[in-house]
Design a protein around this motif. Structure first.
Motif, PDB file in Angstrom:
ATOM      1  N   SER A 193     -13.266  39.757  84.477  1.00 29.98           N
ATOM      2  CA  SER A 193     -12.831  40.453  83.203  1.00 29.98           C
ATOM      3  C   SER A 193     -12.986  39.277  82.141  1.00 29.98           C
ATOM      4  O   SER A 193     -13.668  39.821  81.024  1.00 29.98           O
ATOM      5  CB  SER A 193     -11.415  40.941  83.207  1.00 29.98           C
ATOM      6  OG  SER A 193     -10.503  39.925  83.496  1.00 29.98           O
ATOM      7  N   GLN A 194     -12.602  38.223  82.201  1.00 32.38           N
ATOM      8  CA  GLN A 194     -12.821  37.179  81.059  1.00 32.38           C
ATOM      9  C   GLN A 194     -13.945  36.939  81.079  1.00 32.38           C
ATOM     10  O   GLN A 194     -14.672  36.676  79.637  1.00 32.38           O
ATOM     11  CB  GLN A 194     -11.532  36.138  81.415  1.00 32.38           C
ATOM     12  CG  GLN A 194     -11.350  35.144  80.402  1.00 32.38           C
ATOM     13  CD  GLN A 194     -10.483  34.089  80.555  1.00 32.38           C
ATOM     14  OE1 GLN A 194      -9.944  33.703  81.591  1.00 32.38           O
ATOM     15  NE2 GLN A 194     -10.168  33.259  79.471  1.00 32.38           N
ATOM     16  N   LEU A 221     -14.286  29.320  84.910  1.00 33.64           N
ATOM     17  CA  LEU A 221     -14.835  29.218  83.800  1.00 33.64           C
ATOM     18  C   LEU A 221     -14.483  27.799  83.032  1.00 33.64           C
ATOM     19  O   LEU A 221     -15.423  27.209  82.257  1.00 33.64           O
ATOM     20  CB  LEU A 221     -14.103  30.384  82.646  1.00 33.64           C
ATOM     21  CG  LEU A 221     -14.735  31.852  82.867  1.00 33.64           C
ATOM     22  CD1 LEU A 221     -14.034  32.711  81.962  1.00 33.64           C
ATOM     23  CD2 LEU A 221     -16.348  31.823  82.833  1.00 33.64           C
ATOM     24  N   PRO A 222     -13.341  27.313  83.109  1.00 33.95           N
ATOM     25  CA  PRO A 222     -13.104  26.190  82.428  1.00 33.95           C
ATOM     26  C   PRO A 222     -13.781  24.873  83.343  1.00 33.95           C
ATOM     27  O   PRO A 222     -13.813  23.876  82.691  1.00 33.95           O
ATOM     28  CB  PRO A 222     -11.558  25.811  82.728  1.00 33.95           C
ATOM     29  CG  PRO A 222     -11.130  27.027  82.840  1.00 33.95           C
ATOM     30  CD  PRO A 222     -11.924  27.838  83.551  1.00 33.95           C
ATOM     31  N   LEU A 223     -14.322  25.258  84.369  1.00 31.90           N
ATOM     32  CA  LEU A 223     -14.915  24.127  85.194  1.00 31.90           C
ATOM     33  C   LEU A 223     -16.464  24.255  84.961  1.00 31.90           C
ATOM     34  O   LEU A 223     -17.233  23.404  85.732  1.00 31.90           O
ATOM     35  CB  LEU A 223     -14.722  24.306  86.701  1.00 31.90           C
ATOM     36  CG  LEU A 223     -12.993  24.368  86.927  1.00 31.90           C
ATOM     37  CD1 LEU A 223     -12.688  24.570  88.586  1.00 31.90           C
ATOM     38  CD2 LEU A 223     -12.504  22.970  86.312  1.00 31.90           C
ATOM     39  N   LEU A 224     -16.991  25.119  84.310  1.00 29.19           N
ATOM     40  CA  LEU A 224     -18.526  25.552  84.195  1.00 29.19           C
ATOM     41  C   LEU A 224     -19.265  24.260  83.731  1.00 29.19           C
ATOM     42  O   LEU A 224     -18.698  23.683  82.578  1.00 29.19           O
ATOM     43  CB  LEU A 224     -18.709  26.531  83.597  1.00 29.19           C
ATOM     44  CG  LEU A 224     -18.625  28.058  84.277  1.00 29.19           C
ATOM     45  CD1 LEU A 224     -18.858  29.182  83.291  1.00 29.19           C
ATOM     46  CD2 LEU A 224     -19.347  28.090  85.429  1.00 29.19           C
ATOM     47  N   PRO A 250      -9.882  27.469  72.863  1.00 30.03           N
ATOM     48  CA  PRO A 250      -8.678  26.417  73.105  1.00 30.03           C
ATOM     49  C   PRO A 250      -8.240  26.903  74.497  1.00 30.03           C
ATOM     50  O   PRO A 250      -7.721  26.017  75.178  1.00 30.03           O
ATOM     51  CB  PRO A 250      -7.616  26.770  72.067  1.00 30.03           C
ATOM     52  CG  PRO A 250      -8.649  27.577  71.093  1.00 30.03           C
ATOM     53  CD  PRO A 250      -9.354  28.270  71.599  1.00 30.03           C
ATOM     54  N   GLU A 251      -8.152  28.109  74.957  1.00 27.87           N
ATOM     55  CA  GLU A 251      -7.477  28.386  76.209  1.00 27.87           C
ATOM     56  C   GLU A 251      -8.248  28.000  77.473  1.00 27.87           C
ATOM     57  O   GLU A 251      -7.891  27.094  78.329  1.00 27.87           O
ATOM     58  CB  GLU A 251      -7.359  29.946  76.328  1.00 27.87           C
ATOM     59  CG  GLU A 251      -6.772  30.550  77.725  1.00 27.87           C
ATOM     60  CD  GLU A 251      -6.382  31.973  77.872  1.00 27.87           C
ATOM     61  OE1 GLU A 251      -6.168  32.336  78.753  1.00 27.87           O
ATOM     62  OE2 GLU A 251      -6.663  32.635  76.981  1.00 27.87           O
ATOM     63  N   LEU A 252      -9.641  28.105  77.270  1.00 24.84           N
ATOM     64  CA  LEU A 252     -10.620  27.586  78.283  1.00 24.84           C
ATOM     65  C   LEU A 252     -10.473  26.049  78.215  1.00 24.84           C
ATOM     66  O   LEU A 252     -10.672  25.225  79.212  1.00 24.84           O
ATOM     67  CB  LEU A 252     -12.001  28.099  77.965  1.00 24.84           C
ATOM     68  CG  LEU A 252     -11.867  29.746  78.447  1.00 24.84           C
ATOM     69  CD1 LEU A 252     -13.503  30.253  78.233  1.00 24.84           C
ATOM     70  CD2 LEU A 252     -11.506  30.044  79.975  1.00 24.84           C
ATOM     71  N   LYS A 253     -10.512  25.552  76.915  1.00 25.90           N
ATOM     72  CA  LYS A 253     -10.517  24.143  77.017  1.00 25.90           C
ATOM     73  C   LYS A 253      -9.474  23.322  77.711  1.00 25.90           C
ATOM     74  O   LYS A 253      -9.476  22.385  78.254  1.00 25.90           O
ATOM     75  CB  LYS A 253     -10.886  23.819  75.403  1.00 25.90           C
ATOM     76  CG  LYS A 253     -11.152  22.351  75.281  1.00 25.90           C
ATOM     77  CD  LYS A 253     -11.351  22.018  73.512  1.00 25.90           C
ATOM     78  CE  LYS A 253     -11.808  20.663  73.194  1.00 25.90           C
ATOM     79  NZ  LYS A 253     -11.949  20.521  71.773  1.00 25.90           N
TER      80      LYS A 253
END
Length: 256
Positions: A193-194, A221-224, A250-253
């Protein structure tokens, strides 16, 4: 040299104006519905009923215009025609209920859809959920009212209203269950979903299948990395946009 390697970020392609307009309308609709849900029940029910009645009147008027020729096929019996059986009279009234002119059909459908929308609104506010039971109760009310205002059926209006209400309720219940069955997304979609929202915002929704093929779920996603995106056959331009979006979010970072 400070040891850092500058990465050239390609400019994002211009957003589709139609998609932007649709998103704005959705935001306005969500905001208005949120505001309306905070109003007293009577205010919300009145507005929803009026809106539903207006929509029904428009549909009924259009149907009445398209079927206006049918009205002459089912004329009212002359006063001296007292020898008609009750069954024949009932059949004639049923035909007339569905073959009236634009004003008659607008009235019939306005009552039907307005009552349905109003009851659904009240049931949802009271029960806190929109389920098949609430849908069937609303359909029963709309079917009964449609029978009363249209003259559907024979002389026993109360029995005809109940019969029509039950018929509407059963049909609506079946349609509700059928809609639930076909509208449910695949089970694995909850894991993307994200990622789907991110790709849609970048205009890259065509690459959602690449994410699913490579099992690049929301948790990844944060590890891509550029290498991971390249492995799922995403071109260089979209890869840069995706990585830049993750870097700026910011959230993914924080998840890196």
């Amino acid at each position: 040299m400070d040891g850092r390697q500058d990465v050239m970020v390609m400019p994002q392609p211009p957003a589709n104006p139609i998609v932007q307009l649709q998103a704005r309308f959705r935001d306005l609709e969500v905001g208005f519905r949120s505001w309306l849900a905070k109003q007293p029940l009577a205010v919300e029910a009145a507005f929803v009923t009026a809106t539903g009645a207006f929509q029904g009147a428009a549909i009924g008027g259009l149907m009445g215009t398209l079927t206006s020729d049918m009205a002459s096929t089912f004329p009212s019996p002359p006063p001296q025609a007292t020898g008609l059986s009750p069954q024949a009279m009932a059949s004639l009234k049923q035909a007339q209920a569905f073959s009236g002119g634009p004003l008659i059909q607008a009235r019939n459908f306005a009552v039907m859809t307005g009552v349905n929308a109003g009851i659904s609104c009240v049931m949802k506010r009271i029960r806190g959920v929109e389920d098949v039971q609430s849908s069937m109760v609303a359909a029963f009310g709309s079917g009964a009212m449609f029978s009363l205002v249209s003259g559907l059926g024979g002389p026993n209006q109360a029995a005809n209203a109940v019969t029509s209400g039950l018929f509407f309720a059963l049909v609506q219940g079946g349609l509700f269950k059928l809609g639930q069955k076909f509208s449910q997304p695949p089970a694995d979609d909850i894991y993307y979903s994200q990622a789907r929202r991110m790709l849609t915002s970048l205009g890259l929704q065509n690459y959602e299948k690449n994410f699913k093929k490579g099992l690049l779920t929301d948790q990844t996603l944060p590890l891509l990395t550029d290498s991971a995106l390249r492995d799922v056959k995403i071109p260089p331009g979209p890869r840069l946009l995706i990585l830049d979006h993750i870097q700026r979010d910011p959230e993914l970072k924080r998840g890196r």
